[in-house]
Enzyme design. Structure first.
Site, PDB file in Angstrom:
ATOM      1  N   ARG A   1      50.873  54.117 -32.516  1.00 56.93           N
ATOM      2  CA  ARG A   1      50.063  52.960 -32.107  1.00 56.93           C
ATOM      3  C   ARG A   1      50.548  51.733 -32.883  1.00 56.93           C
ATOM      4  O   ARG A   1      50.568  51.761 -34.126  1.00 56.93           O
ATOM      5  CB  ARG A   1      48.580  53.170 -32.439  1.00 56.93           C
ATOM      6  CG  ARG A   1      47.975  54.458 -31.918  1.00 56.93           C
ATOM      7  CD  ARG A   1      47.317  54.298 -30.565  1.00 56.93           C
ATOM      8  NE  ARG A   1      46.958  55.607 -30.033  1.00 56.93           N
ATOM      9  CZ  ARG A   1      45.716  56.033 -29.843  1.00 56.93           C
ATOM     10  NH1 ARG A   1      44.701  55.246 -30.118  1.00 56.93           N
ATOM     11  NH2 ARG A   1      45.485  57.242 -29.356  1.00 56.93           N
TER      12      ARG A   1
ATOM     13  N   GLU B   1      49.382  49.253 -34.299  1.00 58.21           N
ATOM     14  CA  GLU B   1      48.146  48.671 -34.838  1.00 58.21           C
ATOM     15  C   GLU B   1      48.505  47.412 -35.623  1.00 58.21           C
ATOM     16  O   GLU B   1      49.313  47.468 -36.540  1.00 58.21           O
ATOM     17  CB  GLU B   1      47.445  49.656 -35.785  1.00 58.21           C
ATOM     18  CG  GLU B   1      47.017  50.962 -35.150  1.00 58.21           C
ATOM     19  CD  GLU B   1      45.744  50.843 -34.321  1.00 58.21           C
ATOM     20  OE1 GLU B   1      45.145  49.736 -34.287  1.00 58.21           O
ATOM     21  OE2 GLU B   1      45.362  51.856 -33.703  1.00 58.21           O
TER      22      GLU B   1
ATOM     23  N   ARG C   1      42.101  53.161 -42.476  1.00 57.21           N
ATOM     24  CA  ARG C   1      41.958  54.262 -41.520  1.00 57.21           C
ATOM     25  C   ARG C   1      42.942  54.193 -40.352  1.00 57.21           C
ATOM     26  O   ARG C   1      42.930  55.056 -39.485  1.00 57.21           O
ATOM     27  CB  ARG C   1      40.527  54.342 -41.010  1.00 57.21           C
ATOM     28  CG  ARG C   1      40.039  53.050 -40.405  1.00 57.21           C
ATOM     29  CD  ARG C   1      38.545  53.094 -40.258  1.00 57.21           C
ATOM     30  NE  ARG C   1      38.147  52.789 -38.902  1.00 57.21           N
ATOM     31  CZ  ARG C   1      37.090  53.315 -38.309  1.00 57.21           C
ATOM     32  NH1 ARG C   1      36.350  54.203 -38.939  1.00 57.21           N
ATOM     33  NH2 ARG C   1      36.768  52.974 -37.107  1.00 57.21           N
ATOM     34  N   HIS C   2      43.750  53.129 -40.322  1.00 65.00           N
ATOM     35  CA  HIS C   2      44.728  53.004 -39.246  1.00 65.00           C
ATOM     36  C   HIS C   2      46.154  53.059 -39.789  1.00 65.00           C
ATOM     37  O   HIS C   2      46.472  52.380 -40.751  1.00 65.00           O
ATOM     38  CB  HIS C   2      44.566  51.667 -38.516  1.00 65.00           C
ATOM     39  CG  HIS C   2      43.326  51.597 -37.687  1.00 65.00           C
ATOM     40  ND1 HIS C   2      42.197  50.952 -38.114  1.00 65.00           N
ATOM     41  CD2 HIS C   2      43.049  52.107 -36.472  1.00 65.00           C
ATOM     42  CE1 HIS C   2      41.263  51.068 -37.182  1.00 65.00           C
ATOM     43  NE2 HIS C   2      41.748  51.767 -36.176  1.00 65.00           N
TER      44      HIS C   2
ATOM     45  N   GLU D   1      34.954  57.781 -37.177  1.00 67.75           N
ATOM     46  CA  GLU D   1      35.383  58.504 -35.978  1.00 67.75           C
ATOM     47  C   GLU D   1      36.633  59.310 -36.301  1.00 67.75           C
ATOM     48  O   GLU D   1      37.606  58.768 -36.807  1.00 67.75           O
ATOM     49  CB  GLU D   1      35.702  57.483 -34.874  1.00 67.75           C
ATOM     50  CG  GLU D   1      36.255  58.129 -33.619  1.00 67.75           C
ATOM     51  CD  GLU D   1      37.113  57.173 -32.796  1.00 67.75           C
ATOM     52  OE1 GLU D   1      36.717  55.999 -32.615  1.00 67.75           O
ATOM     53  OE2 GLU D   1      38.184  57.611 -32.348  1.00 67.75           O
TER      54      GLU D   1
ATOM     55  N   SER E   1      37.940  61.511 -30.253  1.00 64.13           N
ATOM     56  CA  SER E   1      37.203  61.149 -29.044  1.00 64.13           C
ATOM     57  C   SER E   1      37.646  62.041 -27.916  1.00 64.13           C
ATOM     58  O   SER E   1      38.708  62.670 -27.972  1.00 64.13           O
ATOM     59  CB  SER E   1      37.324  59.674 -28.688  1.00 64.13           C
ATOM     60  OG  SER E   1      38.579  59.188 -28.937  1.00 64.13           O
TER      61      SER E   1
ATOM     62  N   ARG F   1      42.917  61.813 -40.400  1.00 64.31           N
ATOM     63  CA  ARG F   1      41.538  61.389 -40.722  1.00 64.31           C
ATOM     64  C   ARG F   1      40.637  62.585 -41.028  1.00 64.31           C
ATOM     65  O   ARG F   1      39.752  62.501 -41.874  1.00 64.31           O
ATOM     66  CB  ARG F   1      40.936  60.609 -39.556  1.00 64.31           C
ATOM     67  CG  ARG F   1      41.458  59.194 -39.456  1.00 64.31           C
ATOM     68  CD  ARG F   1      40.564  58.416 -38.508  1.00 64.31           C
ATOM     69  NE  ARG F   1      41.163  57.152 -38.155  1.00 64.31           N
ATOM     70  CZ  ARG F   1      40.663  56.322 -37.247  1.00 64.31           C
ATOM     71  NH1 ARG F   1      39.558  56.650 -36.589  1.00 64.31           N
ATOM     72  NH2 ARG F   1      41.243  55.183 -36.992  1.00 64.31           N
TER      73      ARG F   1
HETATM   74  P1  AMO Z   1      41.622  57.850 -29.447  1.00 64.58           P
HETATM   75  O1  AMO Z   1      42.414  56.646 -29.110  1.00 64.58           O
HETATM   76  O2  AMO Z   1      40.187  57.643 -29.821  1.00 64.58           O
HETATM   77  O3  AMO Z   1      41.601  58.858 -28.218  1.00 64.58           O
HETATM   78  O4  AMO Z   1      42.358  58.651 -30.589  1.00 64.58           O
HETATM   79  C1  AMO Z   1      41.914  59.941 -30.966  1.00 64.58           C
HETATM   80  C2  AMO Z   1      41.820  60.048 -32.474  1.00 64.58           C
HETATM   81  O5  AMO Z   1      43.076  59.755 -33.055  1.00 64.58           O
HETATM   82  C3  AMO Z   1      42.899  59.151 -34.313  1.00 64.58           C
HETATM   83  N1  AMO Z   1      43.558  57.841 -34.333  1.00 64.58           N
HETATM   84  C4  AMO Z   1      44.185  57.307 -35.406  1.00 64.58           C
HETATM   85  N2  AMO Z   1      44.370  57.775 -36.643  1.00 64.58           N
HETATM   86  C5  AMO Z   1      45.055  57.004 -37.522  1.00 64.58           C
HETATM   87  N3  AMO Z   1      45.586  55.801 -37.207  1.00 64.58           N
HETATM   88  C6  AMO Z   1      45.427  55.297 -35.973  1.00 64.58           C
HETATM   89  N4  AMO Z   1      45.965  54.123 -35.655  1.00 64.58           N
HETATM   90  C7  AMO Z   1      44.696  56.056 -34.995  1.00 64.58           C
HETATM   91  N5  AMO Z   1      44.363  55.865 -33.697  1.00 64.58           N
HETATM   92  C8  AMO Z   1      43.666  56.953 -33.321  1.00 64.58           C
HETATM   93  C9  AMO Z   1      41.407  59.008 -34.545  1.00 64.58           C
HETATM   94  C10 AMO Z   1      40.863  59.057 -33.128  1.00 64.58           C
HETATM   95  O6  AMO Z   1      39.539  59.521 -33.078  1.00 64.58           O
HETATM   96  N6  AMO Z   1      43.478  60.330 -25.510  1.00 64.58           N
HETATM   97  C11 AMO Z   1      42.304  60.139 -26.316  1.00 64.58           C
HETATM   98  C12 AMO Z   1      41.692  61.437 -26.764  1.00 64.58           C
HETATM   99  C13 AMO Z   1      41.114  62.251 -25.616  1.00 64.58           C
HETATM  100  O7  AMO Z   1      40.236  61.738 -24.918  1.00 64.58           O
HETATM  101  O8  AMO Z   1      41.565  63.383 -25.431  1.00 64.58           O
HETATM  102  C14 AMO Z   1      42.688  59.294 -27.530  1.00 64.58           C
HETATM  103  O9  AMO Z   1      43.838  59.151 -27.877  1.00 64.58           O
HETATM  104  O10 AMO Z   1      40.963  60.114 -35.301  1.00 64.58           O
END
Ligand code: AMO
Length: 434
Positions: A212, A214, A220-221, A357, A360, A408
């Site tokens: 991502r 970000e 947390r990201h 979180e 999801s 996480r």
């Molecule tokens: P989502 O975008 O909420 O859902 O991502 C799922 C989980 O991935 C982790 N996460 C991250 N951890 C660290 N850094 C980041 N930048 C980051 N972005 C996300 C989190 C988050 O809850 N496809 C859907 C999932 C699904 O519906 O199956 C998805 O990607 O813990």
């Protein structure tokens, strides 16, 4: 005498042993010197009474620099003064690699080192037992996920990480020049795990990297994380997925508590295993909690870091570490989530762990026309998703799934302050190496 450390690293015969490792420390007390040798199991004391040791050997060992890599052969003796209950009186040693002086950072010094310095010299940081223990627990978590998923009948898959379309919004896509064509790094395996639902591989999981772009630096990201994804067919409602996640997380936490005792002891931590089923709050209930606490959020807004923390504090008071937040407004969730007909909500959920979180998921829209309509509503062009939509044209069962951020999960389980603590070589806006 038998000393069990590792078959590759200690040979014991008649009280004689060879131990290989890093020179952690040398103390010269005149008549006697002590060298602490460290390997992955811990430390062993090499004791050198000056009068009883060959003078050249004594001289060569005691002038070694800290963190040099050596092997020491000698006589193993019981010793009440050492933590291991044993000490080694050397008769020979071999220097494999001499460490330069000064070290970029200490391994045993009790001074606080900035996270940036630690990450810049991660190889050295990982020599600390309490840092290494995090990654041993993480490895165990992956093993437990694999064991649990196989037992539950899920098939392990690997989906592409160089992709033609993103599933989780354009803002966080990394662009790749793919032989002159525009490609992206996969933000999640979302599209592929859903395509697989049309194949008969009706329960799948993947543990793999997700990318991502970000644009914010938070604790947390990161821009590359490890996602533990699952997808399953034949569900009636999103609660079926939530029940499955509960089972899996519970098994993994129990396994870590049991099999990770040694590492947890090094870290001075315990793992709490919450009772099943995890409580379910609705988004609307959480929004109210957050608004009551003074945050200015309106219906449809993401709860955000602060909102999640407020809900987490309230749930902690009630004794709940892990809880679901369900029924998000459809506008807050991606196109692939099924709308709750006739309401502004959706069949979606997040799993939160101690105010953050970690996952999801939800029930997916498996009906072709409805899916296309949802894409259009979200401003996406269905033509960009042809390869994905094709799988919905020729027989797609109802299905749902989740994505758990493994990093996480570990961070919250061990109450670590930053997601980077659970990633060996984290990537963020300002870090591309090591
Ligand atoms: P989502 O975008 O909420 O859902 O991502 C799922 C989980 O991935 C982790 N996460 C991250 N951890 C660290 N850094 C980041 N930048 C980051 N972005 C996300 C989190 C988050 O809850 N496809 C859907 C999932 C699904 O519906 O199956 C998805 O990607 O813990």
């Amino acid at each position: 005498m038998t000393v069990i450390r590792d078959s590759s690293n200690i040979a014991v015969a008649d009280g004689t042993a060879t131990v290989k490792g890093w020179v952690q420390d040398i103390r010269n007390l005149g008549g006697i010197s002590f060298l602490t040798l460290r390997d992955r199991f811990g430390t062993i004391q090499v004791t050198m009474p000056k009068k009883k040791i060959d003078p050249e050997l004594f001289e060569n060992i005691t002038k070694l620099s800290r963190e040099s890599v050596i092997s020491v052969t000698g006589e193993v003796k019981e010793s009440k003064q050492t933590a291991l209950g044993l000490e080694l009186i050397p008769t020979a040693f071999e220097l494999y690699s001499e460490a330069a002086v000064p070290l970029p950072m200490g391994v045993i010094d009790k001074v606080n080192v900035e996270m940036d310095t630690r990450l810049n010299h991660r190889f050295m940081d990982l020599r600390k037992p309490e840092i290494k223990a995090i990654f041993e627990l993480r490895s165990l978590a992956v093993a437990l996920v694999n064991e649990t998923m196989q037992e539950l009948g899920f098939t392990c898959v690997s989906t592409p990480k160089i992709v033609a379309s993103g599933a989780e919004g354009g803002a966080t896509l990394f662009h790749v020049d793919y032989f002159g064509k525009l490609a992206y790094l996969a933000q999640s395996p979302q599209l592929y795990k859903q395509i697989l639902m049309s194949t008969g591989l009706d329960k799948i999981y993947e543990i793999g990297p997700a990318f991502r772009a970000e644009h914010s630096n938070t604790n947390r990201h990161v821009t590359e994380f490890t996602s533990f994804d699952g997808e399953m067919c034949w569900i009636d409602k999103e609660e079926d997925v939530m029940e499955m996640i509960g089972k899996i997380v519970d098994n993994v936490l129990r396994g870590l508590k049991e099999r990770g005792k040694k590492q947890l002891e090094i870290l001075g931590k315990d793992i709490k295993v919450p009772a099943l089923p995890y409580p379910v709050l609705t988004y609307s209930e959480c929004l109210k909690m957050v608004q009551d606490a003074g945050l200015k959020l309106k219906e449809g807004d993401d709860l955000g870091t602060e909102g999640e923390k407020i809900v987490g504090d309230i749930m902690e008071e009630k004794g709940f570490d892990l809880y679901f937040i369900a029924e998000y407004p459809e506008e807050a969730k991606p196109f692939y989530i099924m709308e709750k007909d006739g309401t502004p909500y959706s069949f979606s959920f997040d799993l939160d762990y101690k105010g953050q979180e970690i996952s999801s998921g939800g029930q997916r829209e498996h009906r072709y026309n409805e899916l296309v309509a949802r894409m259009e509503k979200k401003g996406l062009n269905p033509e960009d998703f042809e390869f994905y939509l094709d799988a919905f044209k020729y027989g797609m069962p109802p299905h749902g799934g989740w994505g758990i951020g493994l990093d996480r999960f570990i961070v919250k389980m061990l109450d670590l302050p930053n997601v980077r603590e659970a990633i060996l070589f984290p990537r963020d806006m300002s870090r591309l190496s090591p």
